[in-house]
Design an enzyme around this catalytic site. Structure first.
Site, PDB file in Angstrom:
ATOM      1  N   ASP A   1       0.716  -1.232   0.083  1.00 22.77           N
ATOM      2  CA  ASP A   1       0.130   0.039  -0.009  1.00 22.77           C
ATOM      3  C   ASP A   1       0.909   1.168   0.027  1.00 22.77           C
ATOM      4  O   ASP A   1       1.493   1.481   0.986  1.00 22.77           O
ATOM      5  CB  ASP A   1      -0.943  -0.033   1.143  1.00 22.77           C
ATOM      6  CG  ASP A   1      -1.909   1.348   1.379  1.00 22.77           C
ATOM      7  OD1 ASP A   1      -1.597   1.969   0.650  1.00 22.77           O
ATOM      8  OD2 ASP A   1      -3.070   1.015   1.869  1.00 22.77           O
TER       9      ASP A   1
ATOM     10  N   LYS B   1      -6.606  10.039  -1.352  1.00 23.13           N
ATOM     11  CA  LYS B   1      -5.713  10.779  -0.579  1.00 23.13           C
ATOM     12  C   LYS B   1      -4.635  11.737  -1.445  1.00 23.13           C
ATOM     13  O   LYS B   1      -5.300  12.615  -2.192  1.00 23.13           O
ATOM     14  CB  LYS B   1      -4.728   9.765   0.439  1.00 23.13           C
ATOM     15  CG  LYS B   1      -5.552   8.865   0.973  1.00 23.13           C
ATOM     16  CD  LYS B   1      -6.649   9.681   2.011  1.00 23.13           C
ATOM     17  CE  LYS B   1      -7.569   8.886   2.728  1.00 23.13           C
ATOM     18  NZ  LYS B   1      -7.735   7.429   2.644  1.00 23.13           N
TER      19      LYS B   1
HETATM   20  C1  LIG Z   1      -2.731   3.660   3.955  1.00 28.59           C
HETATM   21  C2  LIG Z   1      -4.407   3.758   3.604  1.00 28.59           C
HETATM   22  N1  LIG Z   1      -4.619   2.322   2.676  1.00 28.59           N
HETATM   23  C3  LIG Z   1      -6.310   2.541   2.667  1.00 28.59           C
HETATM   24  C4  LIG Z   1      -7.033   3.544   2.929  1.00 28.59           C
HETATM   25  C5  LIG Z   1      -8.487   3.122   2.452  1.00 28.59           C
HETATM   26  O1  LIG Z   1      -8.857   4.090   1.610  1.00 28.59           O
HETATM   27  P1  LIG Z   1     -10.301   4.663   1.349  1.00 28.59           P
HETATM   28  O2  LIG Z   1     -10.917   5.430   2.290  1.00 28.59           O
HETATM   29  O3  LIG Z   1     -10.275   5.492  -0.123  1.00 28.59           O
HETATM   30  O4  LIG Z   1     -11.176   3.305   0.938  1.00 28.59           O
HETATM   31  C6  LIG Z   1      -6.738   4.276   3.710  1.00 28.59           C
HETATM   32  C7  LIG Z   1      -7.595   5.346   4.261  1.00 28.59           C
HETATM   33  O5  LIG Z   1      -7.722   6.132   5.064  1.00 28.59           O
HETATM   34  C8  LIG Z   1      -5.301   4.669   4.007  1.00 28.59           C
HETATM   35  O6  LIG Z   1      -4.792   5.474   4.962  1.00 28.59           O
END
Ligand SMILES: Cc1ncc(COP(=O)(O)O)c(C=O)c1O
Length: 393
Positions: free
Chosen positions: A183, A208
């Site tokens: 990620d 983000k």
């Molecule tokens: C590191 C990370 N991965 C995944 C996500 C999930 O993303 P989404 O809110 O777009 O589903 C977040 C959400 O804050 C995150 O901080």
């Protein structure tokens, strides 16, 4: 042709067609659910992938395709799949790489919903999850067994900014024929490209920094394996249905144009804020990969082009003091999410990571009083002034 250009240029032009329809400078938004065909044989040829074309926007759409290809270019992948959110991308990728009887090994600290998917949801489908400290690669190697199929982590990790050595984890995975999923939300492809270190799949919450303006949800998965991306798109994204809307893809393309610009400003501000916090008498600990005495500093220097703009910190007075600071801030907003132009603060244990077992927070690298800052692009003097007055509790 894309190879000859710098990252900033690719953020604007990467994977662009020779011309957009009617020579529009910017891509139109194809707000259509379906596409019509001249005849059934053309429909069949497109559906059988014998001919290029579009069928239905849950499977593909020209605006989504441009976003996917641009992201693949920026991450040095070959292809990508856009999703409705980061969680749609993460859950679909995990489901696509795992089957009943397998296990996935995850880093002990993960974003709250990713933690829940790995620890609570996958086990319902007979997929076990083992939680290990990935900053100790030997512990990852020791946890692998004959049923392990995937290694999954964030680096830097949300919210304690642990930096994980992608190259070392990939070497362990290759020795056991496992897939590595990273990620890359916190670093963005501007600062870190995990596929270049051998990772199999990169996932993002595009909500983000990729979007960058806090006005759209999205996710994306990128790989160098075109066949895998085809399978992920048509057997998982399309069938589970977590597709990104064309309008959001257009907002993402618009946000991406300034990714480099924004990341430079985010990082410059973060470095100043981290130093300010470190020097403040009421701050007891600052977690930021750009501080030389932070555990992940040297590794971050090696595998990242910069340190990003996420900072976590602890203050004297524990939870009560942390809550006071969060509510005393005036310019900095108390909100979940990150990567926006606005600086945001939150308490992960109570907010983004609230579904962690609260009695075992420290086992997973968290404390109830940890404050997490997503440093925005405002004037840093204004941010410091706001933190200064909030810390005068
Ligand atoms: C590191 C990370 N991965 C995944 C996500 C999930 O993303 P989404 O809110 O777009 O589903 C977040 C959400 O804050 C995150 O901080």
């Amino acid at each position: 042709m894309d190879n000859q250009y710098d990252f900033d240029t690719l953020c604007i032009h990467g994977s662009s067609p020779a011309a957009h329809p009617l020579n529009a400078l910017n891509p139109p938004i194809f707000m259509t659910s379906t596409f019509s065909f001249a005849d059934v044989s053309t429909a069949k040829a497109i559906m059988n992938f014998e001919q290029e074309g579009f069928i239905y926007s849950r499977g593909n759409n020209p605006t989504l395709k441009l976003f996917e290809q641009r992201l693949a270019t920026l991450e040095r992948g070959t292809d990508a799949v856009a999703f409705a959110s980061g969680m749609a991308a993460i859950s679909s990728v995990l489901l696509s790489l795992l089957k009943p009887g397998n296990n996935v090994i995850v880093h002990k600290t993960l974003y709250g919903s990713s933690f829940t998917v790995a620890h609570n949801l996958l086990p319902k489908y007979d997929i076990d999850c083992k939680s290990v400290d990935f900053t100790q690669p030997k512990m990852v190697a020791a946890a692998i067994d004959g049923n392990t199929a995937v290694l999954y982590f964030e680096t830097p990790a949300n919210p304690n900014l642990a930096v994980i050595d992608i190259e070392q984890i990939v070497a362990i995975a290759k020795a056991h024929n496992l897939r590595v999923v990273v990620d890359n939300t916190f670093a963005t492809p501007y600062f870190q490209r995990p596929l270049s270190f051998g990772a199999d799949v990169v996932v993002h919450s595009a909500t983000k920094y990729i979007c960058g303006h806090g006005d759209a949800l999205g996710g994306v998965a990128v790989s160098r394996d075109k066949d895998y991306i085809q399978k992920l798109k048509f057997d998982y994204m399309c069938e589970l249905g977590g597709v990104m809307s064309p309008f959001n893809a257009w907002l993402m393309l618009r946000g991406l144009k300034t990714l480099g610009l924004r990341m430079r400003q985010h990082e410059a501000n973060a470095l100043k804020l981290a130093r300010f916090l470190q020097a403040h008498p009421k701050v007891t600990q600052v977690m930021y990969p750009g501080l030389p005495d932070f555990a992940g500093y040297e590794l971050a220097q090696k595998q990242m082009g910069g340190f990003g703009a996420m900072i976590s910190f602890e203050v004297q007075g524990g939870l009560e003091a942390a809550q006071k600071i969060a509510s005393r801030l005036q310019l900095i907003q108390l909100a979940v999410s990150l990567g926006d132009c606005e600086t945001l603060i939150e308490l992960p244990a109570a907010m983004t990571h609230a579904r962690y077992p609260q009695e075992k927070l420290s086992e997973f690298g968290l404390s109830p009083s940890l404050l997490r800052l997503s440093v925005g692009v405002e004037c840093v003097a204004d941010l410091i002034h706001d933190l200064e007055q909030a810390l005068a509790y």
